[in-house]
Design an enzyme around this catalytic site. Sequence first.
Site, mmCIF file in Angstrom:
data_model
loop_
_atom_site.group_PDB
_atom_site.id
_atom_site.type_symbol
_atom_site.label_atom_id
_atom_site.label_comp_id
_atom_site.label_asym_id
_atom_site.label_seq_id
_atom_site.Cartn_x
_atom_site.Cartn_y
_atom_site.Cartn_z
ATOM 1 N N GLU A 148 0.899 -1.500 -0.002
ATOM 2 C CA GLU A 148 -0.084 0.108 0.169
ATOM 3 C C GLU A 148 1.034 1.218 0.014
ATOM 4 O O GLU A 148 1.926 1.579 0.867
ATOM 5 C CB GLU A 148 -0.903 0.139 1.124
ATOM 6 C CG GLU A 148 -1.760 1.081 1.384
ATOM 7 C CD GLU A 148 -2.624 1.327 2.511
ATOM 8 O OE1 GLU A 148 -3.445 1.913 2.612
ATOM 9 O OE2 GLU A 148 -2.222 0.386 3.569
ATOM 10 N N GLU A 233 -8.977 11.274 4.724
ATOM 11 C CA GLU A 233 -9.397 10.258 5.888
ATOM 12 C C GLU A 233 -9.643 11.182 7.297
ATOM 13 O O GLU A 233 -8.723 11.708 7.827
ATOM 14 C CB GLU A 233 -7.938 9.396 6.204
ATOM 15 C CG GLU A 233 -8.019 8.244 5.262
ATOM 16 C CD GLU A 233 -6.838 7.421 5.710
ATOM 17 O OE1 GLU A 233 -7.091 6.145 5.675
ATOM 18 O OE2 GLU A 233 -5.860 7.942 6.161
#
Length: 350
Positions: A148, A233
């Site tokens: 990631e 986020e």
Amino acid sequence: MRPSISARHRIPLILALGFVVDHTVADQTLSGPGDCAQAGAYTICQNLWGADTGTGSQSTTLKSASGSSVAWETTYTWANSPNNVKSYANVDHNTAKGMQLQDIVSAPTSWQWNYQSADSDLRADISYDIWTGVPQSGAVASSASSYEIMIWLSQRGGVGGIGSTVAQNIQLGGHSWNLKHGPNSNWDVFSFITAEGDITNFDADLNDFFQYLIDNQGVAKTQFLQAIQAGTEPFTGSADLVTTSFSVDVSTGNEPASSSSSPPPPSSTSVHVTSSSSSVGSSSYSPGASSASNNGHSSSTTADGGSSTSSSPAEQTGGTVRGAGNPQCGLRMPGQQRMIRRSWLRSFLQ
């Protein structure tokens, strides 16, 4: 000490948690944590994977989509559990995937954004979330994932990235970054975190970041690109985040840029996604950058200086366990089924 919420729920679309629209419809409102909609070359998703850890609401409005360019707005208010990510409102490119890193010759991207409003104590990041793996395709944050790769254009309120700092003041894409690296379930996370504050006008080639990781961090050039996502986020606080323009293309030299095979732009360009929860340039790198090894364990620094161990495969779940193979949002596209989700929890102080 950060609670061990190492997994987020990935709920299949067929469970009717979300409603997916394959074509952009003007003024259509979608509700539910897994709601997604077509946005030209992208899929836009609400993705309230961590909403159960706090209380609040969020809405995401698609402003426009044409070719490889997309614009959207995310407004939210979240409270409680300040060390838990509540969501990842994002766009995911539909076709910029399936090629090996060694075959990519360029991956130009541009992202212009601004906070129209934001609390002074807002805890949030604005970031790319890029996934690679050994198989050519696979759901993100799953057994198919190897890496990631995050690129943080903003971090507010002391939030940070997974793992330990392994390099500082790396020069890539015309900006300076600190790099963190750490394990999360069965994949590794690399987070390029802005070292110069908010980068609100970002133009770079993602291939420079890929090559840096290949040359300096041991990422195999045979890894397949599986997804490029971009979004925010939030942990706690209120904000109105506007992306005035975002684009990304990937070219292997043998094929045209990925956007050329993308779906045609929609005739209408206003989709509103809303949901609430009550329970809850050219660039170069510096090979001589300083480094520090990570501890090699699936743990992360928490708000009180302790550590939290990640034990499940998909560290990002609506609050408790993020399980592999159980996607947070499943989007059925013509001829295939794609999985849209958001990776892990992020509650770390630098």
